[in-house]
Write a protein that holds these residues in place. Structure first.
Motif, PDB file in Angstrom:
ATOM      1  N   ARG A   1       2.440 -12.085  44.496  1.00  0.00           N
ATOM      2  CA  ARG A   1       2.933 -12.927  43.396  1.00  0.00           C
ATOM      3  C   ARG A   1       4.382 -12.636  43.055  1.00  0.00           C
ATOM      4  O   ARG A   1       5.200 -13.560  42.879  1.00  0.00           O
ATOM      5  N   THR A   2       4.746 -11.355  42.938  1.00  0.00           N
ATOM      6  CA  THR A   2       6.099 -10.999  42.497  1.00  0.00           C
ATOM      7  C   THR A   2       7.160 -11.286  43.557  1.00  0.00           C
ATOM      8  O   THR A   2       8.349 -11.309  43.236  1.00  0.00           O
TER       9      THR A   2
ATOM     10  N   ASP B   1      11.290 -17.901  42.673  1.00  0.00           N
ATOM     11  CA  ASP B   1      11.216 -18.240  41.245  1.00  0.00           C
ATOM     12  C   ASP B   1      10.887 -19.705  41.026  1.00  0.00           C
ATOM     13  O   ASP B   1      10.363 -20.086  39.973  1.00  0.00           O
TER      14      ASP B   1
ATOM     15  N   THR C   1       6.494 -14.745  38.309  1.00  0.00           N
ATOM     16  CA  THR C   1       6.833 -13.706  39.282  1.00  0.00           C
ATOM     17  C   THR C   1       7.298 -12.404  38.617  1.00  0.00           C
ATOM     18  O   THR C   1       7.816 -11.518  39.297  1.00  0.00           O
TER      19      THR C   1
ATOM     20  N   THR D   1       7.389  -8.688  36.892  1.00  0.00           N
ATOM     21  CA  THR D   1       6.719  -7.422  37.162  1.00  0.00           C
ATOM     22  C   THR D   1       6.325  -6.788  35.825  1.00  0.00           C
ATOM     23  O   THR D   1       6.856  -7.151  34.772  1.00  0.00           O
TER      24      THR D   1
END
Length: 236
Positions: free
Chosen positions: A161-162, A166, A172, A174
């Motif tokens: 996901r991260t 964007d 995204t 953390t």
């Protein structure tokens, strides 16, 4: 292909596996831990009995190697020891490593493949820019796995996901220590069980305190609760 990327733990992934069983033909679970290391981050886990019932997963019973005990009443209080809330729900206390083995065996019996000691390296996108799998690194090198659905079950690191763009339409961000909740739990025998027990047959209790920042800080909060007399007197 339906691919699950995880760091540890398969309960949530098996849940999705059951729900998607009729919608995909192949399932792959990926875990960066080796098989002997799986589930050893902590030794005991609490699972709601209703989850097993809802999903039709065989429930651990007394006498099973992963079963320890169960309880039905939990009392939750605020940080200042106010607003007690009694929650009644059957909670199974289980040996985590053996539970992980139970669930991994269950997934294999449904046709899933599990790759241990394997980590996520990078995303695979299709021509439309949609996530279509992942590049993985394992003991024998790198693998490209194309998947109709990739599930990031890596927990706090959120490795898939991260790393998404964007502009992908997915959060995204953390998480850091202030965003995380650290819990310190102690099993203890009550010194004055007749006065302090919360179940008719329970002479022991599970005391837990949660706090942000770190496990060390949560431990300090627990000691503060003890010093203020918020917790029952126990034999440690």
């Amino acid at each position: 292909m339906l691919m699950f990327l995880q760091l540890a733990g398969v309960l949530q992934e098996v849940t999705l596996l059951v729900k998607w069983l009729s919608k995909a033909t192949k399932f792959l679970f990926v875990d960066k831990s080796s098989e002997p290391e799986l589930g050893q981050r902590y030794t005991v886990i609490h699972c709601g009995k209703e989850h097993f019932e809802h999903l039709g997963i065989p429930e651990p019973k007394e006498g099973d190697p992963d079963y320890i005990e169960q309880f039905d009443l939990s009392i939750i209080r605020s940080a200042l020891n106010n607003f007690p809330k009694n929650t009644r729900s059957t909670i199974l206390v289980l040996r985590r490593v053996l539970l992980m083995k139970r669930l991994a065996d269950y997934a294999r019996n449904l046709g899933a493949k599990i790759m241990y000691s394997t980590s996520f390296t990078s995303h695979i996108y299709n021509e439309a820019g949609q996530l279509a799998g992942a590049v993985l690194s394992g003991p024998d090198g790198q693998y490209r796995v194309n998947a109709r659905l990739t599930v990031d079950a890596s927990g706090i690191p959120a490795v898939v996901r991260t790393g998404l763009p964007d502009t992908y339409g997915v959060e995204t961000f953390t998480t850091g220590p202030r965003d995380q909740f650290y819990v310190v739990l102690h099993y203890a025998k009550l010194k004055h069980s007749e006065k302090d027990r919360i179940e008719h047959t329970a002479d022991g209790c599970l005391v837990g305190v949660g706090a942000n920042l770190s496990t060390e800080y949560a431990g300090r909060v627990l000691k503060r609760f003890e010093a203020l007399g918020y917790l029952p007197e126990t034999w440690n």
